[in-house]
Design a protein around this motif. Sequence first.
Motif, PDB file in Angstrom:
ATOM      1  N   ASN A  69       0.818  -1.223   0.000  1.00 17.79           N
ATOM      2  CA  ASN A  69       0.000   0.000   0.000  1.00 17.79           C
ATOM      3  C   ASN A  69       0.851   1.274   0.000  1.00 17.79           C
ATOM      4  N   ARG A  70       2.110   1.173   0.390  1.00 18.67           N
ATOM      5  CA  ARG A  70       2.980   2.350   0.433  1.00 18.67           C
ATOM      6  C   ARG A  70       3.520   2.750  -0.936  1.00 18.67           C
ATOM      7  N   HIS A  71       3.486   1.837  -1.900  1.00 13.28           N
ATOM      8  CA  HIS A  71       4.139   2.106  -3.190  1.00 13.28           C
ATOM      9  C   HIS A  71       3.368   1.493  -4.353  1.00 13.28           C
ATOM     10  N   ILE A  72       2.114   1.829  -4.453  1.00  8.00           N
ATOM     11  CA  ILE A  72       1.255   1.313  -5.524  1.00  8.00           C
ATOM     12  C   ILE A  72       1.818   1.733  -6.879  1.00  8.00           C
ATOM     13  N   GLY A  73       1.927   0.757  -7.778  1.00 10.56           N
ATOM     14  CA  GLY A  73       2.423   1.030  -9.122  1.00 10.56           C
ATOM     15  C   GLY A  73       3.926   0.989  -9.266  1.00 10.56           C
ATOM     16  N   ILE A  74       4.651   0.718  -8.187  1.00 14.65           N
ATOM     17  CA  ILE A  74       6.112   0.638  -8.237  1.00 14.65           C
ATOM     18  C   ILE A  74       6.518  -0.827  -8.182  1.00 14.65           C
ATOM     19  N   GLU A  75       7.424  -1.207  -9.069  1.00 20.18           N
ATOM     20  CA  GLU A  75       7.907  -2.593  -9.138  1.00 20.18           C
ATOM     21  C   GLU A  75       9.227  -2.727  -8.389  1.00 20.18           C
ATOM     22  N   ASP A  81      25.374  13.217   8.459  1.00 18.74           N
ATOM     23  CA  ASP A  81      26.338  12.107   8.509  1.00 18.74           C
ATOM     24  C   ASP A  81      25.805  10.868   7.799  1.00 18.74           C
ATOM     25  N   MET A  82      24.504  10.658   7.869  1.00 13.64           N
ATOM     26  CA  MET A  82      23.880   9.489   7.257  1.00 13.64           C
ATOM     27  C   MET A  82      23.597   9.689   5.764  1.00 13.64           C
ATOM     28  N   GLY A  83      23.686  10.928   5.291  1.00  9.76           N
ATOM     29  CA  GLY A  83      23.393  11.205   3.888  1.00  9.76           C
ATOM     30  C   GLY A  83      21.904  11.279   3.591  1.00  9.76           C
ATOM     31  N   ILE A  84      21.106  11.639   4.609  1.00  3.40           N
ATOM     32  CA  ILE A  84      19.652  11.744   4.442  1.00  3.40           C
ATOM     33  C   ILE A  84      19.204  13.139   4.855  1.00  3.40           C
ATOM     34  N   GLU A  85      17.917  13.426   4.659  1.00  5.44           N
ATOM     35  CA  GLU A  85      17.336  14.700   5.087  1.00  5.44           C
ATOM     36  C   GLU A  85      16.201  14.439   6.056  1.00  5.44           C
ATOM     37  N   LEU A  86      16.034  15.340   7.030  1.00  4.69           N
ATOM     38  CA  LEU A  86      14.872  15.258   7.898  1.00  4.69           C
ATOM     39  C   LEU A  86      13.622  15.449   7.053  1.00  4.69           C
ATOM     40  N   LEU A  87      12.549  14.756   7.429  1.00  9.58           N
ATOM     41  CA  LEU A  87      11.280  14.978   6.756  1.00  9.58           C
ATOM     42  C   LEU A  87      10.827  16.420   6.993  1.00  9.58           C
ATOM     43  N   THR A  88      10.148  16.965   6.019  1.00  9.15           N
ATOM     44  CA  THR A  88       9.479  18.248   6.219  1.00  9.15           C
ATOM     45  C   THR A  88       8.146  17.965   6.898  1.00  9.15           C
ATOM     46  N   GLU A  89       7.477  19.001   7.360  1.00 11.56           N
ATOM     47  CA  GLU A  89       6.145  18.803   7.948  1.00 11.56           C
ATOM     48  C   GLU A  89       5.211  18.181   6.904  1.00 11.56           C
ATOM     49  N   GLU A  90       5.289  18.665   5.676  1.00  8.57           N
ATOM     50  CA  GLU A  90       4.433  18.130   4.607  1.00  8.57           C
ATOM     51  C   GLU A  90       4.713  16.644   4.362  1.00  8.57           C
ATOM     52  N   GLN A  91       5.989  16.276   4.302  1.00 14.00           N
ATOM     53  CA  GLN A  91       6.339  14.863   4.105  1.00 14.00           C
ATOM     54  C   GLN A  91       5.858  14.018   5.286  1.00 14.00           C
ATOM     55  N   TYR A  92       5.988  14.557   6.490  1.00 17.31           N
ATOM     56  CA  TYR A  92       5.533  13.841   7.678  1.00 17.31           C
ATOM     57  C   TYR A  92       4.030  13.562   7.586  1.00 17.31           C
ATOM     58  N   ARG A  93       3.277  14.549   7.156  1.00 15.65           N
ATOM     59  CA  ARG A  93       1.831  14.372   7.012  1.00 15.65           C
ATOM     60  C   ARG A  93       1.508  13.364   5.907  1.00 15.65           C
ATOM     61  N   GLU A  94       2.301  13.341   4.839  1.00 14.97           N
ATOM     62  CA  GLU A  94       2.122  12.336   3.775  1.00 14.97           C
ATOM     63  C   GLU A  94       2.401  10.933   4.321  1.00 14.97           C
ATOM     64  N   LEU A  95       3.462  10.799   5.113  1.00 16.98           N
ATOM     65  CA  LEU A  95       3.771   9.509   5.734  1.00 16.98           C
ATOM     66  C   LEU A  95       2.585   9.019   6.556  1.00 16.98           C
ATOM     67  N   GLN A  96       1.962   9.913   7.302  1.00 17.20           N
ATOM     68  CA  GLN A  96       0.853   9.527   8.171  1.00 17.20           C
ATOM     69  C   GLN A  96      -0.366   9.041   7.393  1.00 17.20           C
ATOM     70  N   LYS A  97      -0.435   9.340   6.110  1.00 18.70           N
ATOM     71  CA  LYS A  97      -1.519   8.820   5.274  1.00 18.70           C
ATOM     72  C   LYS A  97      -1.297   7.345   4.934  1.00 18.70           C
ATOM     73  N   LEU A  98      -0.068   6.858   5.140  1.00 16.76           N
ATOM     74  CA  LEU A  98       0.281   5.468   4.825  1.00 16.76           C
ATOM     75  C   LEU A  98       0.113   4.535   6.018  1.00 16.76           C
ATOM     76  N   GLY A  99      -0.143   5.090   7.184  1.00 17.38           N
ATOM     77  CA  GLY A  99      -0.274   4.288   8.394  1.00 17.38           C
ATOM     78  C   GLY A  99      -0.335   5.203   9.602  1.00 17.38           C
ATOM     79  N   GLN A 100      -0.214   4.616  10.773  1.00 18.44           N
ATOM     80  CA  GLN A 100      -0.201   5.398  12.008  1.00 18.44           C
ATOM     81  C   GLN A 100       1.181   5.313  12.622  1.00 18.44           C
ATOM     82  N   PHE A 101       1.869   6.434  12.661  1.00 20.92           N
ATOM     83  CA  PHE A 101       3.253   6.492  13.133  1.00 20.92           C
ATOM     84  C   PHE A 101       3.363   7.477  14.304  1.00 20.92           C
TER      85      PHE A 101
END
Length: 188
Positions: free
Chosen positions: A29-35, A116-136
């Motif tokens: 459900n997190r990646h519909i249409g992705i192979e 150091d990890m080579g990643i970025e903190l989620l933005t507020e918008e991204q965080y809200r998008e994540l929450q549409k995929l489940g309850q975190f």
Amino acid sequence: MANRNKKLSLEQREELITFLKTRFEKNLNRHIGIEWTDVQAKLEANPEKMWSLNEMEITGGEPDVVDYDDKTGEYIFYDCSKESPKGRRSVCYDREALESRKKFKPENSAMDMATDMGIELLTEEQYRELQKLGQFDLKSSSWVQTPTYIRKLGGAIFCDRRYDTVFMYHNGAESYYGARGFRGSLRV
């Protein structure tokens, strides 16, 4: 994060691919249409990104594919652990906040760890998008990217989910708590 050369051995890469594939298949459900085969090919062509994903994994982030950017041709991974990653908690927001503490300094900051990890903190918008995929973050909270104007005033923002609602809050950037970490994103 002992491996400072930012390269994984063949065995580590294969183990990571196995973890990621299993998680991908359990959470379609997190990646519909992705192979998966397309994602794996992209990962294998970008070993430095695999190192970052491994850092996300070993700090408890449980990274998973959440989107594909048609413009850039990149797969987007977020930390999808139920709670804020355990290996990234008890950190203040950034280096300035860390250095401002006179007593009881945390070991690190969210922004420094993410860099150091080579990643970025989620933005507020991204965080809200994540929450549409489940309850975190039902018991924890996560620092998110803070707008410059808020940071200049000494604050930082974090989010969580309570009462079936996603909340955004503020705190002094130098604060840190055992239940607050950060979630990251990575484009591959």
